[in-house]
Write a protein that holds these residues in place. Structure first.
Motif, PDB file in Angstrom:
ATOM      1  N   GLU A  70       0.876  -1.278   0.142  1.00  0.00           N
ATOM      2  CA  GLU A  70      -0.155   0.091   0.114  1.00  0.00           C
ATOM      3  C   GLU A  70       0.907   1.298   0.074  1.00  0.00           C
ATOM      4  O   GLU A  70       0.650   2.375  -0.552  1.00  0.00           O
ATOM      5  CB  GLU A  70      -0.963   0.225   1.443  1.00  0.00           C
ATOM      6  CG  GLU A  70      -2.120  -1.089   1.155  1.00  0.00           C
ATOM      7  CD  GLU A  70      -2.726  -1.179   2.279  1.00  0.00           C
ATOM      8  OE1 GLU A  70      -2.448  -0.345   3.437  1.00  0.00           O
ATOM      9  OE2 GLU A  70      -3.640  -1.759   2.139  1.00  0.00           O
ATOM     10  N   SER A  71       1.960   1.354   0.829  1.00  0.00           N
ATOM     11  CA  SER A  71       2.909   2.277   0.762  1.00  0.00           C
ATOM     12  C   SER A  71       3.480   2.514  -0.682  1.00  0.00           C
ATOM     13  O   SER A  71       3.741   3.743  -0.966  1.00  0.00           O
ATOM     14  CB  SER A  71       3.840   2.011   1.873  1.00  0.00           C
ATOM     15  OG  SER A  71       5.054   3.274   1.689  1.00  0.00           O
ATOM     16  N   THR A  72       4.056   1.605  -1.183  1.00  0.00           N
ATOM     17  CA  THR A  72       4.483   1.721  -2.668  1.00  0.00           C
ATOM     18  C   THR A  72       3.350   2.090  -3.397  1.00  0.00           C
ATOM     19  O   THR A  72       3.707   3.106  -4.554  1.00  0.00           O
ATOM     20  CB  THR A  72       4.994   0.331  -2.997  1.00  0.00           C
ATOM     21  OG1 THR A  72       5.891  -0.396  -2.090  1.00  0.00           O
ATOM     22  CG2 THR A  72       5.552   0.518  -4.396  1.00  0.00           C
ATOM     23  N   ILE A  73       2.187   1.911  -3.491  1.00  0.00           N
ATOM     24  CA  ILE A  73       1.278   2.307  -4.306  1.00  0.00           C
ATOM     25  C   ILE A  73       0.953   3.936  -4.139  1.00  0.00           C
ATOM     26  O   ILE A  73       0.800   4.497  -4.911  1.00  0.00           O
ATOM     27  CB  ILE A  73      -0.093   1.413  -4.175  1.00  0.00           C
ATOM     28  CG1 ILE A  73       0.151   0.083  -4.766  1.00  0.00           C
ATOM     29  CG2 ILE A  73      -1.377   2.174  -4.884  1.00  0.00           C
ATOM     30  CD1 ILE A  73      -1.167  -0.924  -4.511  1.00  0.00           C
ATOM     31  N   ARG A  74       0.939   4.348  -2.813  1.00  0.00           N
ATOM     32  CA  ARG A  74       0.738   5.618  -2.525  1.00  0.00           C
ATOM     33  C   ARG A  74       1.853   6.547  -2.960  1.00  0.00           C
ATOM     34  O   ARG A  74       1.685   7.704  -3.540  1.00  0.00           O
ATOM     35  CB  ARG A  74       0.663   5.754  -0.835  1.00  0.00           C
ATOM     36  CG  ARG A  74      -0.588   5.777  -0.326  1.00  0.00           C
ATOM     37  CD  ARG A  74      -0.830   6.094   0.932  1.00  0.00           C
ATOM     38  NE  ARG A  74      -1.238   4.930   1.668  1.00  0.00           N
ATOM     39  CZ  ARG A  74      -0.521   4.375   2.732  1.00  0.00           C
ATOM     40  NH1 ARG A  74       0.603   4.734   3.024  1.00  0.00           N
ATOM     41  NH2 ARG A  74      -0.951   3.304   3.310  1.00  0.00           N
TER      42      ARG A  74
ATOM     43  N   LEU B 244       3.977  10.214  -6.956  1.00  0.00           N
ATOM     44  CA  LEU B 244       4.854  10.526  -7.945  1.00  0.00           C
ATOM     45  C   LEU B 244       4.110  10.893  -9.289  1.00  0.00           C
ATOM     46  O   LEU B 244       4.487  11.711 -10.084  1.00  0.00           O
ATOM     47  CB  LEU B 244       5.806   9.312  -8.609  1.00  0.00           C
ATOM     48  CG  LEU B 244       6.913   8.941  -7.463  1.00  0.00           C
ATOM     49  CD1 LEU B 244       7.718   7.717  -7.851  1.00  0.00           C
ATOM     50  CD2 LEU B 244       7.976  10.374  -7.664  1.00  0.00           C
ATOM     51  N   SER B 245       3.050  10.269  -9.322  1.00  0.00           N
ATOM     52  CA  SER B 245       2.156  10.501 -10.739  1.00  0.00           C
ATOM     53  C   SER B 245       1.594  11.903 -10.598  1.00  0.00           C
ATOM     54  O   SER B 245       1.504  12.709 -11.405  1.00  0.00           O
ATOM     55  CB  SER B 245       0.946   9.669 -10.918  1.00  0.00           C
ATOM     56  OG  SER B 245       0.264  10.131 -11.874  1.00  0.00           O
ATOM     57  N   TYR B 246       1.267  12.613  -9.384  1.00  0.00           N
ATOM     58  CA  TYR B 246       0.681  13.641  -9.259  1.00  0.00           C
ATOM     59  C   TYR B 246       1.660  14.828  -9.388  1.00  0.00           C
ATOM     60  O   TYR B 246       1.576  16.016 -10.014  1.00  0.00           O
ATOM     61  CB  TYR B 246       0.118  13.811  -7.869  1.00  0.00           C
ATOM     62  CG  TYR B 246      -1.178  13.199  -7.448  1.00  0.00           C
ATOM     63  CD1 TYR B 246      -2.110  13.210  -8.433  1.00  0.00           C
ATOM     64  CD2 TYR B 246      -1.312  12.526  -6.445  1.00  0.00           C
ATOM     65  CE1 TYR B 246      -3.254  12.568  -8.294  1.00  0.00           C
ATOM     66  CE2 TYR B 246      -2.754  11.869  -6.102  1.00  0.00           C
ATOM     67  CZ  TYR B 246      -3.589  11.865  -7.126  1.00  0.00           C
ATOM     68  OH  TYR B 246      -4.826  11.205  -6.811  1.00  0.00           O
ATOM     69  N   TYR B 247       2.951  14.389  -8.993  1.00  0.00           N
ATOM     70  CA  TYR B 247       4.261  15.333  -9.020  1.00  0.00           C
ATOM     71  C   TYR B 247       4.555  15.758 -10.353  1.00  0.00           C
ATOM     72  O   TYR B 247       4.811  16.685 -10.988  1.00  0.00           O
ATOM     73  CB  TYR B 247       5.528  14.792  -8.373  1.00  0.00           C
ATOM     74  CG  TYR B 247       5.279  15.199  -6.698  1.00  0.00           C
ATOM     75  CD1 TYR B 247       4.654  16.182  -6.343  1.00  0.00           C
ATOM     76  CD2 TYR B 247       5.876  14.105  -6.014  1.00  0.00           C
ATOM     77  CE1 TYR B 247       4.523  16.496  -4.885  1.00  0.00           C
ATOM     78  CE2 TYR B 247       5.805  14.148  -4.862  1.00  0.00           C
ATOM     79  CZ  TYR B 247       5.033  15.270  -4.167  1.00  0.00           C
ATOM     80  OH  TYR B 247       5.098  15.592  -2.629  1.00  0.00           O
ATOM     81  N   PHE B 248       4.506  14.452 -11.237  1.00  0.00           N
ATOM     82  CA  PHE B 248       4.700  14.392 -12.471  1.00  0.00           C
ATOM     83  C   PHE B 248       3.701  15.306 -13.244  1.00  0.00           C
ATOM     84  O   PHE B 248       4.245  15.963 -14.245  1.00  0.00           O
ATOM     85  CB  PHE B 248       4.635  13.071 -13.262  1.00  0.00           C
ATOM     86  CG  PHE B 248       4.797  13.125 -14.548  1.00  0.00           C
ATOM     87  CD1 PHE B 248       5.953  13.346 -15.506  1.00  0.00           C
ATOM     88  CD2 PHE B 248       3.706  12.976 -15.504  1.00  0.00           C
ATOM     89  CE1 PHE B 248       5.960  13.337 -16.845  1.00  0.00           C
ATOM     90  CE2 PHE B 248       3.819  12.959 -16.807  1.00  0.00           C
ATOM     91  CZ  PHE B 248       4.785  13.127 -17.686  1.00  0.00           C
TER      92      PHE B 248
END
Length: 83
Positions: free
Chosen positions: A18-22, A27-31
């Protein structure tokens, strides 16, 4: 902590997944944020550059019009004097 068991009975920690998915979502939001910021930055530069080019062309056209007018005035004066 959520604990699940696989077929052999060993513990698999779901929190790590779950932490990895978060982190992946973060990262997707930052991108996308950086991509949007970059696009806005390039658009602003394009806008100011187009304004600068428009002013430069306007100035050049004004100079050329003045040069043409002055050339015509000089020619007409010469023609008037020399008849």
């Amino acid at each position: 902590m959520s604990v699940k068991f696989d077929s052999k009975g060993s513990e698999v920690f779901v929190n790590k997944l779950e932490s990895t998915i978060r982190k992946s979502y973060r990262l997707s939001y930052y991108f996308w944020f950086m991509a949007t910021l970059w696009t806005v930055f390039v658009a602003v530069l394009f806008f100011f550059n187009s304004i600068s080019i428009k002013k430069e062309f306007s100035s050049l056209a004004h100079q050329e019009a003045n040069a043409s007018f002055n050339k015509d005035v000089v020619y007409r004066r010469w023609a008037t004097i020399n008849g």
